[in-house]
Design an enzyme around this catalytic site. Structure first.
Site, PDB file in Angstrom:
ATOM      1  N   GLN A  99     -28.955  20.082  18.147  1.00  0.00           N
ATOM      2  CA  GLN A  99     -30.338  20.211  17.681  1.00  0.00           C
ATOM      3  C   GLN A  99     -31.264  19.809  18.821  1.00  0.00           C
ATOM      4  O   GLN A  99     -31.169  18.689  19.331  1.00  0.00           O
ATOM      5  CB  GLN A  99     -30.588  19.311  16.468  1.00  0.00           C
ATOM      6  CG  GLN A  99     -31.966  19.532  15.867  1.00  0.00           C
ATOM      7  CD  GLN A  99     -32.308  18.559  14.755  1.00  0.00           C
ATOM      8  OE1 GLN A  99     -32.201  17.345  14.925  1.00  0.00           O
ATOM      9  NE2 GLN A  99     -32.722  19.081  13.614  1.00  0.00           N
ATOM     10  N   TYR A 182     -42.107  16.281  13.372  1.00  0.00           N
ATOM     11  CA  TYR A 182     -42.027  16.209  14.828  1.00  0.00           C
ATOM     12  C   TYR A 182     -42.873  17.331  15.445  1.00  0.00           C
ATOM     13  O   TYR A 182     -43.528  18.091  14.725  1.00  0.00           O
ATOM     14  CB  TYR A 182     -40.556  16.200  15.272  1.00  0.00           C
ATOM     15  CG  TYR A 182     -39.870  14.941  14.782  1.00  0.00           C
ATOM     16  CD1 TYR A 182     -40.319  13.689  15.203  1.00  0.00           C
ATOM     17  CD2 TYR A 182     -38.837  14.989  13.854  1.00  0.00           C
ATOM     18  CE1 TYR A 182     -39.743  12.516  14.724  1.00  0.00           C
ATOM     19  CE2 TYR A 182     -38.258  13.809  13.364  1.00  0.00           C
ATOM     20  CZ  TYR A 182     -38.719  12.582  13.808  1.00  0.00           C
ATOM     21  OH  TYR A 182     -38.185  11.419  13.332  1.00  0.00           O
TER      22      TYR A 182
HETATM   23  C1  LIG Z   1     -29.177   8.074  10.285  1.00  0.00           C
HETATM   24  C2  LIG Z   1     -29.933   9.357  10.110  1.00  0.00           C
HETATM   25  C3  LIG Z   1     -30.443  10.011  11.211  1.00  0.00           C
HETATM   26  C4  LIG Z   1     -31.096  11.254  11.082  1.00  0.00           C
HETATM   27  N1  LIG Z   1     -31.499  11.939  12.188  1.00  0.00           N
HETATM   28  C5  LIG Z   1     -31.929  13.217  12.073  1.00  0.00           C
HETATM   29  C6  LIG Z   1     -32.106  14.044  13.206  1.00  0.00           C
HETATM   30  O1  LIG Z   1     -31.826  13.646  14.346  1.00  0.00           O
HETATM   31  N2  LIG Z   1     -32.563  15.305  13.020  1.00  0.00           N
HETATM   32  C7  LIG Z   1     -32.827  15.798  11.766  1.00  0.00           C
HETATM   33  O2  LIG Z   1     -33.237  16.952  11.637  1.00  0.00           O
HETATM   34  N3  LIG Z   1     -32.635  15.046  10.670  1.00  0.00           N
HETATM   35  C8  LIG Z   1     -32.161  13.798  10.789  1.00  0.00           C
HETATM   36  N4  LIG Z   1     -31.875  13.065   9.673  1.00  0.00           N
HETATM   37  C9  LIG Z   1     -32.023  13.702   8.372  1.00  0.00           C
HETATM   38  C10 LIG Z   1     -30.688  14.301   7.924  1.00  0.00           C
HETATM   39  O3  LIG Z   1     -30.229  15.308   8.805  1.00  0.00           O
HETATM   40  C11 LIG Z   1     -30.808  14.893   6.500  1.00  0.00           C
HETATM   41  O4  LIG Z   1     -31.729  15.942   6.530  1.00  0.00           O
HETATM   42  C12 LIG Z   1     -31.251  13.835   5.474  1.00  0.00           C
HETATM   43  O5  LIG Z   1     -30.589  12.607   5.685  1.00  0.00           O
HETATM   44  C13 LIG Z   1     -30.969  14.295   4.059  1.00  0.00           C
HETATM   45  O6  LIG Z   1     -29.598  14.554   3.884  1.00  0.00           O
HETATM   46  P1  LIG Z   1     -28.589  13.498   3.116  1.00  0.00           P
HETATM   47  O7  LIG Z   1     -29.176  13.245   1.760  1.00  0.00           O
HETATM   48  O8  LIG Z   1     -27.272  14.246   3.083  1.00  0.00           O
HETATM   49  O9  LIG Z   1     -28.528  12.260   3.933  1.00  0.00           O
HETATM   50  C14 LIG Z   1     -31.258  11.812   9.790  1.00  0.00           C
HETATM   51  C15 LIG Z   1     -30.774  11.116   8.673  1.00  0.00           C
HETATM   52  C16 LIG Z   1     -30.101   9.925   8.818  1.00  0.00           C
HETATM   53  C17 LIG Z   1     -29.535   9.244   7.588  1.00  0.00           C
END
Ligand SMILES: Cc1cc2nc3c(=O)[nH]c(=O)nc-3n(C[C@H](O)[C@H](O)[C@H](O)COP(=O)(O)O)c2cc1C
Length: 368
Positions: A99, A182
């Site tokens: 990404q 962002y």
């Molecule tokens: C520790 C952490 C770091 C994340 N970093 C990013 C990232 O670098 N880029 C991004 O698009 N989303 C990031 N997210 C969001 C996740 O990709 C995802 O969209 C969000 O956690 C919802 O999904 P989940 O319910 O399965 O956790 C991050 C989430 C977490 C928990």
């Protein structure tokens, strides 16, 4: 046979299944370099059976890092440690994805576990962020410098240069990060974009940068390999970016050669109230898929194999992105395979005896 564990071909690339490690910042780099942590973190999830393993948001410029510890790909020396990671992911039969991101006005913040919020001051390694307009994310964030049109061209070039480096690092999917408040999302949203030049004001102007970045990345990414774009479908506030605009943007991105829209939400408005719950963002992926006629990924509080399978079977999305559930359980894909009927083919050879739950194990078994 579950659809979740079925392969999916995008362009000429076949993903072994439809489970994706959603990008997750690790805030663990020095000078943007990947290290042993990234190898083990991403490698474990490839061993665990995910079909597509995305790196965290990888900064295309040093100034575009969310924190000083972000992964980056703004310099050639950042390529080699990533090659080690892609080699390992591919050796597990998974596909490595990256990404590419620029944090804009949300750059130069503390990594989350430090216990401080807002901007990092210059004397502690921070910097002044940039954005479409001089509007801070919230009172704890530094007011960004407004990007000039010349600097916007440099941002586009930075995405192109990082995409070229990503290719050299052997990534097979590139995702443009245009979500979560962002930089690219900041241009889309009228809440953060108050420009009066060709990059602000009308819908056409606000989507210009995202479209230019996607086209420029598409132009350098091989025709055989897919390009994804992550968007926030809504800002979750009145007068913000909205789902109908997301559909229209997705049509434009499709026509520019994007292969899949990874549909998330939120991140621009600090005061947004988000009605979360299992699969709460999936209706947005379904809307984009139906109305923009492009493949979608869905993400957000997806934890159960049956939930993921249902989402795919009802045609709401083509890929299931998991973040926190894969932190809790890197072997979720292998367990999901079991739950949904089990081909068991995805267990690594070294671990196959782990599937013999009901049988005793003898030393002699280990030799065959
Ligand atoms: C520790 C952490 C770091 C994340 N970093 C990013 C990232 O670098 N880029 C991004 O698009 N989303 C990031 N997210 C969001 C996740 O990709 C995802 O969209 C969000 O956690 C919802 O999904 P989940 O319910 O399965 O956790 C991050 C989430 C977490 C928990």
């Amino acid at each position: 046979m579950s659809l979740l564990l079925e392969p999916l071909t995008l362009r000429e690339l076949t993903l072994p299944n439809r489970i994706v490690v959603s990008p997750m910042c690790q805030y663990s780099s020095v000078d943007g370099l990947a290290n042993d942590w990234h190898l083990v973190h991403l490698g474990s999830r490839a061993v665990g059976g995910a079909g597509l393993v995305f790196t965290e948001a990888t900064a295309v410029t040093a100034r575009g890092r969310i924190t000083p510890e972000d992964l980056g790909l703004w310099a050639d020396e950042q390529i080699e440690p990533l090659q080690r990671i892609t080699r390992f992911i591919r050796a597990q039969g998974a596909v490595p994805g990256i990404q590419l991101a620029h944090a804009g006005r949300k750059a130069s913040t503390w990594r989350p576990w430090i216990g401080k919020s807002g901007s990092v001051p210059a004397e502690e390694g921070g910097w002044v962020p940039v954005g479409p307009s001089a509007i801070a994310f919230d009172p704890k964030h530094t007011v960004p410098e407004t990007l000039t049109e010349g600097q916007i061209q440099e941002v586009i070039q930075a995405f192109v240069d990082a995409a070229r480096r990503a290719l050299e690092a052997n990534f097979e999917v590139v995702e443009v990060h245009a979500a979560h408040g962002y930089l690219l999302h900041q241009f889309l949203s009228p809440l953060s974009n108050r420009r009066d030049d060709q990059y602000g004001g009308s819908f056409e102007n606000r989507i210009r940068l995202v479209c230019q970045v996607t086209k420029a990345v598409r132009d350098v990414w091989p025709a055989a390999l897919p390009v994804f774009v992550r968007v926030s479908a809504t800002d979750w506030v009145e007068d913000g970016w909205n789902p109908d605009e997301t559909v229209e943007l997705s049509r434009r991105l499709r026509d520019l050669g994007a292969d899949l829209i990874d549909v998330s939400s939120g991140g621009t408005a600090a005061n947004a109230e988000i009605p979360t719950g299992p699969g709460y963002q999936t209706p947005f992926a379904a809307k984009v898929k139906e109305q923009a006629q492009i493949a979608t990924g869905t993400v957000g509080m997806i934890t159960e194999p049956a939930q993921a399978e249902h989402t795919l079977r009802t045609g709401q999305a083509d890929l299931i992105f998991l973040a926190r559930e894969l932190l809790r359980d890197p072997y979720w894909p292998l367990h999901a395979d079991d739950d949904l009927g089990g081909r068991k083919a995805v267990w690594p050879a070294q671990y196959q005896r782990a599937t013999h739950r009901d049988q005793p194990i003898h030393e002699s078994d280990l030799r065959d």
